[in-house]
Scaffold this motif. Structure first.
Motif, PDB file in Angstrom:
ATOM      1  N   GLN A  22       0.802  -1.222   0.000  1.00  0.00           N
ATOM      2  CA  GLN A  22       0.000   0.000   0.000  1.00  0.00           C
ATOM      3  C   GLN A  22       0.837   1.275   0.000  1.00  0.00           C
ATOM      4  O   GLN A  22       0.291   2.373  -0.014  1.00  0.00           O
ATOM      5  CB  GLN A  22      -0.925  -0.008   1.208  1.00  0.00           C
ATOM      6  N   GLY A  23       2.158   1.156   0.018  1.00  0.00           N
ATOM      7  CA  GLY A  23       3.010   2.343  -0.021  1.00  0.00           C
ATOM      8  C   GLY A  23       3.046   3.106   1.284  1.00  0.00           C
ATOM      9  O   GLY A  23       3.279   4.314   1.296  1.00  0.00           O
ATOM     10  N   LEU A  24       2.864   2.412   2.396  1.00  0.00           N
ATOM     11  CA  LEU A  24       2.831   3.061   3.709  1.00  0.00           C
ATOM     12  C   LEU A  24       4.088   2.790   4.535  1.00  0.00           C
ATOM     13  O   LEU A  24       4.122   3.056   5.728  1.00  0.00           O
ATOM     14  CB  LEU A  24       1.592   2.598   4.486  1.00  0.00           C
ATOM     15  N   LYS A  46       0.144   2.080  -6.290  1.00  0.00           N
ATOM     16  CA  LYS A  46      -0.017   1.355  -5.038  1.00  0.00           C
ATOM     17  C   LYS A  46      -1.488   1.131  -4.698  1.00  0.00           C
ATOM     18  O   LYS A  46      -1.861   0.090  -4.159  1.00  0.00           O
ATOM     19  CB  LYS A  46       0.659   2.121  -3.894  1.00  0.00           C
ATOM     20  N   LEU A  47      -2.317   2.111  -4.991  1.00  0.00           N
ATOM     21  CA  LEU A  47      -3.720   2.078  -4.586  1.00  0.00           C
ATOM     22  C   LEU A  47      -4.633   1.461  -5.640  1.00  0.00           C
ATOM     23  O   LEU A  47      -5.592   0.772  -5.307  1.00  0.00           O
ATOM     24  CB  LEU A  47      -4.210   3.498  -4.290  1.00  0.00           C
ATOM     25  N   GLY A  48      -4.388   1.783  -6.903  1.00  0.00           N
ATOM     26  CA  GLY A  48      -5.266   1.340  -7.972  1.00  0.00           C
ATOM     27  C   GLY A  48      -6.516   2.172  -8.096  1.00  0.00           C
ATOM     28  O   GLY A  48      -6.987   2.462  -9.190  1.00  0.00           O
ATOM     29  N   VAL A  49      -7.062   2.572  -6.964  1.00  0.00           N
ATOM     30  CA  VAL A  49      -8.320   3.303  -6.928  1.00  0.00           C
ATOM     31  C   VAL A  49      -8.327   4.164  -5.668  1.00  0.00           C
ATOM     32  O   VAL A  49      -7.754   3.792  -4.648  1.00  0.00           O
ATOM     33  CB  VAL A  49      -9.510   2.315  -6.940  1.00  0.00           C
ATOM     34  N   LEU A  50      -8.971   5.323  -5.756  1.00  0.00           N
ATOM     35  CA  LEU A  50      -8.977   6.278  -4.648  1.00  0.00           C
ATOM     36  C   LEU A  50     -10.422   6.656  -4.357  1.00  0.00           C
ATOM     37  O   LEU A  50     -11.057   7.396  -5.113  1.00  0.00           O
ATOM     38  CB  LEU A  50      -8.155   7.512  -5.041  1.00  0.00           C
ATOM     39  N   GLN A  51     -10.961   6.130  -3.253  1.00  0.00           N
ATOM     40  CA  GLN A  51     -12.370   6.362  -2.925  1.00  0.00           C
ATOM     41  C   GLN A  51     -12.625   7.822  -2.571  1.00  0.00           C
ATOM     42  O   GLN A  51     -11.857   8.444  -1.850  1.00  0.00           O
ATOM     43  CB  GLN A  51     -12.804   5.463  -1.770  1.00  0.00           C
ATOM     44  N   ARG A  67      -2.209  11.918   1.411  1.00  0.00           N
ATOM     45  CA  ARG A  67      -1.276  12.479   2.391  1.00  0.00           C
ATOM     46  C   ARG A  67      -0.500  11.385   3.107  1.00  0.00           C
ATOM     47  O   ARG A  67       0.708  11.519   3.354  1.00  0.00           O
ATOM     48  CB  ARG A  67      -2.037  13.308   3.427  1.00  0.00           C
ATOM     49  N   ALA A  68      -1.188  10.299   3.484  1.00  0.00           N
ATOM     50  CA  ALA A  68      -0.528   9.229   4.235  1.00  0.00           C
ATOM     51  C   ALA A  68       0.644   8.641   3.465  1.00  0.00           C
ATOM     52  O   ALA A  68       1.587   8.127   4.073  1.00  0.00           O
ATOM     53  CB  ALA A  68      -1.544   8.130   4.564  1.00  0.00           C
ATOM     54  N   SER A 285       6.216   0.471   9.000  1.00  0.00           N
ATOM     55  CA  SER A 285       5.265   1.478   8.545  1.00  0.00           C
ATOM     56  C   SER A 285       5.638   2.874   9.018  1.00  0.00           C
ATOM     57  O   SER A 285       6.369   3.055   9.994  1.00  0.00           O
ATOM     58  CB  SER A 285       3.867   1.149   9.056  1.00  0.00           C
ATOM     59  N   LYS A 286       5.098   3.843   8.323  1.00  0.00           N
ATOM     60  CA  LYS A 286       5.090   5.213   8.823  1.00  0.00           C
ATOM     61  C   LYS A 286       4.248   5.282  10.094  1.00  0.00           C
ATOM     62  O   LYS A 286       3.433   4.401  10.376  1.00  0.00           O
ATOM     63  CB  LYS A 286       4.458   6.148   7.782  1.00  0.00           C
ATOM     64  N   SER A 287       4.420   6.353  10.822  1.00  0.00           N
ATOM     65  CA  SER A 287       3.521   6.670  11.932  1.00  0.00           C
ATOM     66  C   SER A 287       2.529   7.689  11.400  1.00  0.00           C
ATOM     67  O   SER A 287       2.857   8.871  11.246  1.00  0.00           O
ATOM     68  CB  SER A 287       4.311   7.239  13.123  1.00  0.00           C
ATOM     69  N   VAL A 288       1.315   7.240  11.102  1.00  0.00           N
ATOM     70  CA  VAL A 288       0.392   8.103  10.367  1.00  0.00           C
ATOM     71  C   VAL A 288      -1.051   7.761  10.715  1.00  0.00           C
ATOM     72  O   VAL A 288      -1.385   6.602  10.998  1.00  0.00           O
ATOM     73  CB  VAL A 288       0.645   7.959   8.846  1.00  0.00           C
ATOM     74  N   LEU A 289      -1.900   8.771  10.713  1.00  0.00           N
ATOM     75  CA  LEU A 289      -3.336   8.589  10.882  1.00  0.00           C
ATOM     76  C   LEU A 289      -3.966   8.281   9.528  1.00  0.00           C
ATOM     77  O   LEU A 289      -3.669   8.937   8.531  1.00  0.00           O
ATOM     78  CB  LEU A 289      -3.962   9.847  11.485  1.00  0.00           C
ATOM     79  N   LEU A 290      -4.838   7.283   9.511  1.00  0.00           N
ATOM     80  CA  LEU A 290      -5.435   6.810   8.269  1.00  0.00           C
ATOM     81  C   LEU A 290      -6.894   7.234   8.156  1.00  0.00           C
ATOM     82  O   LEU A 290      -7.639   7.215   9.135  1.00  0.00           O
ATOM     83  CB  LEU A 290      -5.362   5.286   8.197  1.00  0.00           C
ATOM     84  N   SER A 291      -7.293   7.589   6.950  1.00  0.00           N
ATOM     85  CA  SER A 291      -8.705   7.849   6.682  1.00  0.00           C
ATOM     86  C   SER A 291      -9.519   6.580   6.915  1.00  0.00           C
ATOM     87  O   SER A 291      -9.047   5.465   6.674  1.00  0.00           O
ATOM     88  CB  SER A 291      -8.877   8.291   5.221  1.00  0.00           C
ATOM     89  N   PRO A 292     -10.784   6.713   7.356  1.00  0.00           N
ATOM     90  CA  PRO A 292     -11.652   5.536   7.467  1.00  0.00           C
ATOM     91  C   PRO A 292     -11.854   4.832   6.128  1.00  0.00           C
ATOM     92  O   PRO A 292     -12.235   3.671   6.102  1.00  0.00           O
ATOM     93  CB  PRO A 292     -12.972   6.122   7.979  1.00  0.00           C
ATOM     94  N   PHE A 293     -11.601   5.562   5.020  1.00  0.00           N
ATOM     95  CA  PHE A 293     -11.806   4.993   3.693  1.00  0.00           C
ATOM     96  C   PHE A 293     -10.480   4.731   2.978  1.00  0.00           C
ATOM     97  O   PHE A 293     -10.433   4.632   1.754  1.00  0.00           O
ATOM     98  CB  PHE A 293     -12.687   5.934   2.871  1.00  0.00           C
TER      99      PHE A 293
END
Length: 407
Positions: A22-24, A46-51, A67-68, A285-293
């Motif tokens: 996922q590139g994180l 990495k994502l293929g699609v961005l909701q 951003r993540a 991993s990075k230390s990062v907050l993730l979107s719910p989506f």
């Protein structure tokens, strides 16, 4: 007949593979404060699609997802994505997972969905409306062809010679025309879609490209395996929201072709799959907050399987019944989801309000707490806010107030 090989993975290895896919991971050379379209292309690889999601508690979800992985700042990411999607037409919008951005050259992989929609396989309300109002839908299509790009709201006006229609009805008609691929999103203004004929919006190369449904499903599952890193059949099928029965058949076909490798992950109650060209290596991993989506967590059964993290979005839960809050972001640190943070940006006041912070049992040591404090500062700066205000809710709230004073 070839013998199908199985691989065994520890839960830690599975998380490392998924994070890298996922590139994180840390040390990502595409994470930068100075972004250009190459960074965006890498993110989509990495994502293929961005909701896309309308909730804007902190920022639009798709921007949090980017951003993540990329860093940058909110306004720069917005301009970069909109320029690539609506000016250069390198990306476009369609129903992939949910409403999503995707590389425009991948659109032919979803022609089968457009065809199924045209045959009636679409949301019940849309299907019923279109069946009962074919002349009205044709009228909307003709209006778009003549006057596009247009918004659903613009169709509320009264043209000369007659009464126009209600916004809800025009929106339903436009959504159906979008589902079947007759119209596309020309651009957005203040998040409002402007629709035009797909033939005016999309490159001719993708308009005429066709692929059989079976071939498209196989390719989408193969890509999902690459994007997820390690995944069960359910995970693979969900990534692009494929039909479940046909999806399982395609998974087995890809196993037989040795494009997917059956894998046993320690602690999982079902078989997982790896892409045949997957590389198993340790990543942090990075230390990062993730979107719910974020695709890392959007399929909640996989989130629980992979991270032992039961995640429920409480946007539609009455406030009095919420456990953690309205817009809760999981905190990823050292390959684990370690906390939940309820956040809301007050752009006018220039403040990131941290309404609640809740730790996962035995996962938030001093290093993780400091990393989260730094991440909250970075999130505020990214959003163009000057301050972080810690609220009272959650077992980490008091501790975080103290730590924030030291960084």
């Amino acid at each position: 007949m070839s013998v199908i090989k199985h691989i065994e993975l520890s839960s830690a290895q599975a998380r490392s593979i998924a994070i890298s896919a996922q590139g994180l991971q840390t040390g990502n050379r595409f994470s930068s404060d100075r972004l250009d379209v190459r960074h965006l292309r890498w993110a989509f690889s990495k994502l293929g699609v961005l909701q896309i999601d309308a909730v804007n508690a902190v920022a639009r979800s798709h921007l949090l997802v980017l951003r993540a992985r990329l860093g940058g700042c909110h306004d720069d990411l917005t301009k970069l994505l909109e320029g690539a999607a609506y000016d250069r037409r390198e990306f476009t919008e369609y129903w992939c997972h949910e409403a999503s951005y995707l590389p425009v050259n991948d659109l032919p992989l979803f022609r089968w969905r457009m065809q199924r929609a045209e045959q009636g396989e679409v949301w019940g309300g849309i299907r019923k409306f279109v069946a009962n109002n074919p002349d009205f839908v044709n009228k909307v299509a003709s209006y778009v062809a003549k006057n596009g790009p247009v918004t659903a709201g613009q169709l509320q006006s009264k043209p000369k010679g007659g009464t126009w229609w209600a916004w809800s009805e025009s929106k339903v008609a436009l959504e159906w025309l979008f589902w079947i691929g007759q119209v596309s999103v020309s651009h957005r203004a203040n998040f409002t879609r402007f629709y035009d004929l797909a033939s005016k919006v999309l490159p001719a190369s993708v308009m005429g490209d066709r692929m059989s449904e079976i071939d498209a499903h196989c390719e989408l599952i193969r890509r999902a395996a690459t994007h997820l890193g390690v995944a069960s059949a359910e995970d693979l099928i969900d990534y692009f929201r494929l039909p479940k029965i046909e999806g399982r058949q395609r998974v087995q076909e890809l196993v037989e072709r040795e494009q997917l490798v059956p894998t046993q992950v320690d602690g999982w109650d079902r078989i997982a799959y790896l892409s045949s060209d997957a590389k198993i290596k340790d990543e942090t991993s990075k230390s990062v907050l993730l979107s719910p989506f974020d695709p890392m967590v959007w399929f909640r059964p996989r989130t629980q399987r992979l991270f032992d993290f039961k995640y429920r979005l409480e946007i539609y839960v009455p406030a009095a019944k919420r456990v953690h809050g309205y817009y809760v972001l999981p905190f990823l640190h050292a390959n684990r989801l370690r906390a939940r943070v309820d956040v809301k940006a007050d752009v006018k006041a220039g403040v990131l309000n941290v309404l609640g912070i809740y730790s996962e049992p035995n996962r938030m040591n001093e290093q993780a707490i400091e990393a989260l404090a730094i991440e909250l500062r970075l999130l505020a700066t990214w959003r163009g806010l000057n301050a972080v205000k810690i609220g009272r809710r959650g077992d980490l709230a008091l501790k975080m107030k103290k730590v924030m004073l030291t960084i």
